[in-house]
Design a protein around this motif. Sequence first.
Motif, PDB file in Angstrom:
ATOM      1  N   HIS A  93       0.856  -1.306  -0.112  1.00  8.50           N
ATOM      2  CA  HIS A  93       0.038   0.012  -0.009  1.00  8.50           C
ATOM      3  C   HIS A  93       0.973   1.260   0.136  1.00  8.50           C
ATOM      4  N   THR A  94       2.130   1.186   0.475  1.00  8.65           N
ATOM      5  CA  THR A  94       2.918   2.485   0.618  1.00  8.65           C
ATOM      6  C   THR A  94       3.111   3.053  -0.815  1.00  8.65           C
ATOM      7  N   LEU A  95       3.705   2.240  -1.796  1.00  6.61           N
ATOM      8  CA  LEU A  95       3.669   2.676  -3.166  1.00  6.61           C
ATOM      9  C   LEU A  95       2.352   2.912  -3.850  1.00  6.61           C
ATOM     10  N   GLY A  96       1.662   1.825  -3.411  1.00  2.79           N
ATOM     11  CA  GLY A  96       0.157   1.784  -4.216  1.00  2.79           C
ATOM     12  C   GLY A  96      -0.660   3.228  -3.875  1.00  2.79           C
ATOM     13  N   HIS A  97      -0.555   3.522  -2.733  1.00  5.62           N
ATOM     14  CA  HIS A  97      -1.365   4.769  -2.360  1.00  5.62           C
ATOM     15  C   HIS A  97      -0.738   5.924  -3.252  1.00  5.62           C
ATOM     16  N   ALA A  98       0.770   6.061  -3.173  1.00  5.33           N
ATOM     17  CA  ALA A  98       1.233   7.056  -3.984  1.00  5.33           C
ATOM     18  C   ALA A  98       0.886   6.833  -5.490  1.00  5.33           C
ATOM     19  N   ILE A  99       0.986   5.970  -6.180  1.00  6.20           N
ATOM     20  CA  ILE A  99       0.511   5.777  -7.358  1.00  6.20           C
ATOM     21  C   ILE A  99      -0.818   6.352  -7.616  1.00  6.20           C
ATOM     22  N   GLU A 100      -1.701   5.711  -6.688  1.00  9.20           N
ATOM     23  CA  GLU A 100      -3.474   6.301  -6.892  1.00  9.20           C
ATOM     24  C   GLU A 100      -3.347   7.777  -6.763  1.00  9.20           C
ATOM     25  N   ARG A 101      -2.630   8.507  -5.922  1.00  2.78           N
ATOM     26  CA  ARG A 101      -2.567   9.813  -5.727  1.00  2.78           C
ATOM     27  C   ARG A 101      -1.965  10.736  -7.065  1.00  2.78           C
ATOM     28  N   PHE A 102      -0.727  10.043  -7.504  1.00  2.00           N
ATOM     29  CA  PHE A 102      -0.214  10.459  -8.882  1.00  2.00           C
ATOM     30  C   PHE A 102      -1.008  10.405 -10.004  1.00  2.00           C
ATOM     31  N   GLU A 103      -1.806   9.523  -9.992  1.00  2.00           N
ATOM     32  CA  GLU A 103      -2.790   9.268 -11.117  1.00  2.00           C
ATOM     33  C   GLU A 103      -4.131   9.955 -10.935  1.00  2.00           C
ATOM     34  N   GLY A 104      -4.361  10.787  -9.888  1.00  2.00           N
ATOM     35  CA  GLY A 104      -5.529  11.234  -9.646  1.00  2.00           C
ATOM     36  C   GLY A 104      -6.676  10.496  -9.456  1.00  2.00           C
ATOM     37  N   TYR A 105      -6.324   9.253  -8.691  1.00  2.00           N
ATOM     38  CA  TYR A 105      -7.383   8.099  -8.447  1.00  2.00           C
ATOM     39  C   TYR A 105      -8.064   7.767  -9.769  1.00  2.00           C
ATOM     40  N   ARG A 106      -7.521   7.825 -10.959  1.00  2.00           N
ATOM     41  CA  ARG A 106      -8.022   7.214 -12.011  1.00  2.00           C
ATOM     42  C   ARG A 106      -7.698   5.732 -12.297  1.00  2.00           C
ATOM     43  N   ILE A 107      -6.691   5.279 -11.434  1.00  2.00           N
ATOM     44  CA  ILE A 107      -6.215   3.953 -11.388  1.00  2.00           C
ATOM     45  C   ILE A 107      -7.056   3.339 -10.258  1.00  2.00           C
ATOM     46  N   ALA A 147      -3.076  -0.441  -8.630  1.00  2.00           N
ATOM     47  CA  ALA A 147      -2.100   0.018  -7.914  1.00  2.00           C
ATOM     48  C   ALA A 147      -1.360  -0.791  -6.631  1.00  2.00           C
ATOM     49  N   ILE A 148      -2.142  -1.359  -5.896  1.00  2.00           N
ATOM     50  CA  ILE A 148      -1.650  -2.114  -4.655  1.00  2.00           C
ATOM     51  C   ILE A 148      -0.913  -3.253  -5.253  1.00  2.00           C
ATOM     52  N   ALA A 149      -1.305  -3.862  -6.566  1.00  2.00           N
ATOM     53  CA  ALA A 149      -0.885  -4.964  -7.140  1.00  2.00           C
ATOM     54  C   ALA A 149       0.599  -4.837  -7.793  1.00  2.00           C
ATOM     55  N   ILE A 150       0.815  -3.362  -8.039  1.00  2.00           N
ATOM     56  CA  ILE A 150       2.258  -2.805  -8.420  1.00  2.00           C
ATOM     57  C   ILE A 150       2.725  -2.626  -7.130  1.00  2.00           C
ATOM     58  N   GLY A 151       2.447  -2.195  -6.219  1.00  2.00           N
ATOM     59  CA  GLY A 151       2.807  -2.053  -4.957  1.00  2.00           C
ATOM     60  C   GLY A 151       3.494  -3.291  -4.277  1.00  2.00           C
ATOM     61  N   LEU A 179       8.224   9.172  -4.631  1.00  2.00           N
ATOM     62  CA  LEU A 179       8.924   8.893  -3.389  1.00  2.00           C
ATOM     63  C   LEU A 179       8.404  10.306  -2.362  1.00  2.00           C
ATOM     64  N   ALA A 180       7.875  11.238  -2.917  1.00  2.00           N
ATOM     65  CA  ALA A 180       7.725  12.627  -2.160  1.00  2.00           C
ATOM     66  C   ALA A 180       6.357  12.214  -1.530  1.00  2.00           C
ATOM     67  N   SER A 181       5.500  11.534  -2.199  1.00  2.05           N
ATOM     68  CA  SER A 181       4.285  10.957  -1.646  1.00  2.05           C
ATOM     69  C   SER A 181       4.138   9.879  -0.682  1.00  2.05           C
ATOM     70  N   MET A 182       5.199   8.977  -0.753  1.00  2.00           N
ATOM     71  CA  MET A 182       5.491   8.174   0.224  1.00  2.00           C
ATOM     72  C   MET A 182       5.838   8.482   1.526  1.00  2.00           C
ATOM     73  N   ARG A 183       6.328   9.643   1.539  1.00  2.00           N
ATOM     74  CA  ARG A 183       6.890  10.253   2.592  1.00  2.00           C
ATOM     75  C   ARG A 183       6.005  10.810   3.570  1.00  2.00           C
ATOM     76  N   PHE A 207       8.420   0.259   5.351  1.00  3.34           N
ATOM     77  CA  PHE A 207       7.730  -0.718   4.347  1.00  3.34           C
ATOM     78  C   PHE A 207       7.070  -2.038   5.181  1.00  3.34           C
ATOM     79  N   VAL A 208       6.177  -2.440   4.542  1.00  2.00           N
ATOM     80  CA  VAL A 208       5.558  -3.776   5.167  1.00  2.00           C
ATOM     81  C   VAL A 208       6.331  -4.781   3.902  1.00  2.00           C
ATOM     82  N   VAL A 209       7.267  -5.629   4.312  1.00  2.00           N
ATOM     83  CA  VAL A 209       7.727  -6.544   3.369  1.00  2.00           C
ATOM     84  C   VAL A 209       7.456  -8.009   3.910  1.00  2.00           C
ATOM     85  N   LEU A 210       7.993  -8.977   3.085  1.00  2.00           N
ATOM     86  CA  LEU A 210       7.841 -10.411   3.556  1.00  2.00           C
ATOM     87  C   LEU A 210       9.302 -11.006   3.924  1.00  2.00           C
TER      88      LEU A 210
END
Length: 361
Positions: free
Chosen positions: A250-264, A269-273, A317-321, A333-336
Motif C-alpha cells: 500500500h505504501t507505493l500503491g497509495h502514492a500511485i493512486e494519488r499520482f494518477e489522480g485516483y483514475r487507476i 495500484a496495490i498489485a504494483i505496490g 517518493l515524495a508522496s510515500m514520505r 515498508f511492509v515486506v515479507l
Amino acid sequence: MTTRLTVPTAHPYDVVIGNGVQDQLRGLVGEDVLRVAIIHAPSMRHQAEILRRPLVADQLDVHLIEVPDSEQAKTADVLTFCWKVLGESGFTRSDVIVGLGGGATTDLAGFVAASWLRGVRFVNVPTTVLGMVDAAVGGKTGINTAQGKNLVGAFHEPVGVLCDLDVLQTLPPAEMRSGLAEVAKCGFIADRSILELIEAAPETIADPGSSIVAELITKGIAVKARTVATDLHETGADGSIGREALNYGHTLGHAIERFEGYRIRHGEAIAIGMVFVAELAHRTGSIDKHLLDRHRSVLEIIGLPTAYRPGTWEPLLASMRLDKKTRGDQLRFVVLEGLEEPAILAGPDESVLLDSYRAIS
C-alpha cells in the motif's frame, strides 16, 4: 450457503457472506431506531431504494444520501454535505448510518458515523470484492486530502457487515480483478491457501458466481478479521507487526493512486505496490527469487498489472514520505521475510528503493 464470521474485537460484530443477505439489514439496524441514512454512490441508487423500502414499511424515516463515485466521495466537501443532511433530518445518537457501495463509499460512511455526535452506529453493505475483503471490515474510516489518501479519519467499528454475493454479478470484470488484489495480499501475508486456490483454478477468477470466488472472498475476510482483532488501532503494542501487515503493497500503491489522480483502480495500484516491495525484500535478502516471481505470476493470473511507467520515481517518493507508516523522516515498508511472514523494513537505502522501482518500470 451463508457464512458468518465474527470479528472478535472489544465490540464484536458479524460479517455475513452469502447470496441474498442484504435482507438481514433490518435486524442489524435495531429496534430503537427512528432514522436511517443510506449513503450510496449514483450507481447504487436503485439498490439503495431496494434497501429503503422494507425500512420505510416498518415506519422508519429513511434518507438516501447520494455521494460521488469512487475516491471523489472521500473529500471534506462531501463529508460536510452528509453532515448537513443529518443535521436537517434531526439525526440522533440512536439512529443509524448505512454505507452501501464500494470501499470509498463505506470509508466515507464510516467516517460520517464516527464524526456525527462523536459516534453513531453504522452498518456496511459492501457491493464490490474490494469493499468486502478490505474497506468494510476493521473499523478504519476516513477521507483523502490533497496531500494523500486516508490522511484524515477515525477508527469506528460497524455493528455488522452484509456481503451479498448476488451484487457481484453486475460488477465489471476490471472491478472484480481490482478487489482480488486485496485477496491475493491476504494470501501472501497470512494464508497461502488463497494463493494455491488462485493458481489451481485460474479459469474461475473471472466468474463472480463461482464457488472459488466465494471461498476466496471468505478467506480474505477471515484474514482481515483475525488481524484487526489483535490490533484494532494499528499500534503493534504486543511487539508484532500487527495490523500494519494489511498495508502490504500500500505504501507505493497509495502514492500511485494519488499520482494518477485516483483514475487507476485501488487494486491495480496495490498489485504494483506488492511487486515493488517483493523486489525490495529480495534485494535486501528477505525473500528468495521464487517468492518474488510468485508475486508476478499470481497477480498476472488475476489479470492485474505488475509494472508501472518509468520516470515517476521522484513524485512517488515524495508522496510515500506522507504515508501513515512513516515515522519522522524514515520510510517504513511492509515486506515479507518469507511466505506468511510480514515484517517492517524501516529506512531502506534510497539506492535500493530506486533499484526496486526500476525493476518494475
